[in-house]
Design a protein around this motif. Structure first.
Motif, PDB file in Angstrom:
ATOM      1  N   VAL A   1       0.871  -1.174   0.000  1.00  0.00           N
ATOM      2  CA  VAL A   1       0.000   0.000   0.000  1.00  0.00           C
ATOM      3  C   VAL A   1       0.911   1.227   0.000  1.00  0.00           C
ATOM      4  N   GLU A   2       0.344   2.361  -0.390  1.00  0.00           N
ATOM      5  CA  GLU A   2       1.115   3.600  -0.345  1.00  0.00           C
ATOM      6  C   GLU A   2       0.386   4.607   0.530  1.00  0.00           C
ATOM      7  N   ILE A   3       1.150   5.338   1.321  1.00  0.00           N
ATOM      8  CA  ILE A   3       0.604   6.398   2.158  1.00  0.00           C
ATOM      9  C   ILE A   3       1.043   7.726   1.559  1.00  0.00           C
ATOM     10  N   LEU A   4       0.080   8.595   1.295  1.00  0.00           N
ATOM     11  CA  LEU A   4       0.375   9.936   0.755  1.00  0.00           C
ATOM     12  C   LEU A   4      -0.203  10.970   1.714  1.00  0.00           C
ATOM     13  N   VAL A   5       0.545  12.049   1.937  1.00  0.00           N
ATOM     14  CA  VAL A   5       0.086  13.098   2.856  1.00  0.00           C
ATOM     15  C   VAL A   5       0.169  14.449   2.155  1.00  0.00           C
ATOM     16  N   TRP A   6      -0.904  15.230   2.281  1.00  0.00           N
ATOM     17  CA  TRP A   6      -0.957  16.594   1.741  1.00  0.00           C
ATOM     18  C   TRP A   6      -1.119  17.586   2.891  1.00  0.00           C
TER      19      TRP A   6
END
Lengths: 217, 241
Positions: free
Chosen positions: A206-211
């Motif tokens: 899975v990938e975790i992306l943060v904005w």
């Protein structure tokens, strides 16, 4: 409820791939948006959230479902803590349903669920215990592992009180996105479960992306 | 009455009160709703390793159930069985609704001070558990999802939860047989979804007696293949493994 994100990957503040069987433990600031992306499909992301300022406050599965009056999580769900405070809310979701009743796999519960000889297979609780041991700055240990969310899992309840495990409803590229209402520690075990047909016995990353919350499309 | 049913001790927990006790392996605990409409919340710990505690998700998923009733076992997070439900006159007990906190109590039923009401003040379940947990060195970090005996919450096809009022009648009872030594924390504060117009004060009677030995054809051991493996895990534990 299916709701698309307004955020673009090119604007992410940071992004990390979590391989199958690995964990991620990071801090997300109040206002930031965190996306969990099912890269190859039908993967379970077993997740716990803590108040970064006081980790004894943490996600409460049962406060969350009771106060929203529904056992399923999706866009619009408010995730509540054991102190009854709003921690994050789900602002986008292309999967449609996530589980918070089924808990995490453990080597010990694998012996009960599948077979006594399954006890030495890696499990989410192993990943969390390792995460807590490798991150002593948070001062947490086994007592800090509460009931969790299983993002991308579908565990329906029947009106007669039965609990069923359906095939995965997620697919490659589906995601869930949450906005933090306090500084949060996110702890993800990317589930290594090899005994459950929900992921076709094939754990994937899975990938975790943060904005930063203000940065939209 | 045979030996296995001889009552070793019995007492009544008033409504809105809390208690804790060590239940020994091989004993059983009968809980009785004295007036009807009771809620008895419980948490379970291994007294030899307080980090081993009741795990509601494992209990539910191991037995493919959302409710607790006769034939079910209550699991620890270590794959072992704290206790088995050997009798139940109700057919449904809740373990997914959690507990009340002070803010909920005040919002639903108002705040009653100790000075005004003495021992009839209205405690929250969370405070009750924190008090009992503290007696064993446990605290907020150790409070997990609890059982709510005598309470029923159903789920519809869309996942909507509904509390069922008047589920438990006077005299309703459930019997737990302890399969390992277990620290039990309990309180009789209301269920968090109880819509009653005033704080319900409902006592629960409990009786402790010696349990009959677990036989090969035991209901709980055989209700699912998973429980057979759970009992085997307990056997290994008592061998010291």
């Amino acid at each position: 409820m299916i709701k698309e994100s307004i955020y673009h990957v090119d604007n992410a503040a940071w992004r990390k791939v979590v391989p199958a069987g690995d964990y991620l433990m990071e801090t997300v600031k109040k206002g930031q948006v965190v996306r969990i992306l099912d890269m190859e499909g039908n993967q379970a992301a077993d997740t716990i959230f803590y108040n970064a300022a006081d980790p004894s406050e943490r996600y409460s599965a049962f406060n969350t479902i009771r106060e929203q009056g529904n056992i399923y999580l999706s866009a619009g769900t408010r995730l509540l803590s054991n102190d009854g405070n709003l921690m994050l809310d789900i602002i986008a979701d292309t999967c449609g349903r996530h589980d918070t009743l089924g808990g995490a796999c453990a080597t010990e519960s694998n012996t009960v669920r599948y077979a006594l000889e399954k006890k030495c297979m890696h499990a989410c609780r192993d990943s969390w215990l390792l995460a807590l041991a490798e991150n002593p700055q948070y001062g947490m240990d086994k007592r800090d592992i509460p009931e969790n969310i299983n993002f991308f899992m579908n565990v329906p309840v029947t009106p007669e009180g039965g609990l069923t495990f359906e095939d995965g409803i997620s697919d490659a590229g589906k995601y869930v996105e949450l906005q933090a209402h306090m500084d949060i520690i996110i702890l993800v075990s990317n589930c290594p479960q090899l005994n459950n047909p929900c992921n076709a016995y094939n754990p994937t990353p899975v990938e975790i992306l943060v904005w930063d919350g203000a940065v939209a499309a | 009455m045979n030996d296995s049913q001889s009552i070793l001790y019995q007492d009544c927990i008033p409504g809105g009160a809390h208690w804790s006790m060590l239940m020994r392996r091989g004993t059983q605990l009968r809980l009785t709703d004295v007036e009807g409409g009771a809620n008895l919340a419980m948490l379970f710990y291994n007294p030899l390793n307080l980090l081993e505690r009741y795990n509601a998700p494992d209990t539910l998923k191991c037995q493919h159930t959302f409710k607790l009733t006769a034939g079910h076992c209550l699991y620890s997070d270590m794959g072992r069985i704290f206790c088995s439900i050997i009798e139940d006159s109700l057919g449904w007990h809740d373990t997914v609704s959690g507990d009340t906190d002070d803010a909920m109590i005040e919002k639903k039923w108002g705040r009653r001070s100790y000075q005004e009401c003495g021992n009839d003040w209205t405690l929250s379940g969370r405070h009750s558990f924190l008090v009992e947990a503290g007696k064993y060195g446990l605290g907020k970090r150790d409070l997990m999802g609890n059982v709510n005996w005598f309470s029923k919450v159903t789920v519809d096809g869309d996942g909507g939860m509904t509390f069922v009022p008047d589920h438990s009648k006077a005299g309703a009872s459930v019997v737990l047989r302890f399969e390992m030594d277990t620290l039990v924390l309990l309180h009789t504060c209301p269920h968090p979804l109880n819509p009653a117009s005033s704080y319900p004060v409902k006592p629960v009677n409990y009786q402790i007696s010696k349990a009959a030995p677990v036989t090969e054809d035991d209901l709980c051991r055989n209700s699912r293949p998973e429980n057979g493996r759970g009992f085997e895990n307990n056997r290994l534990y008592h061998l010291g493994l």
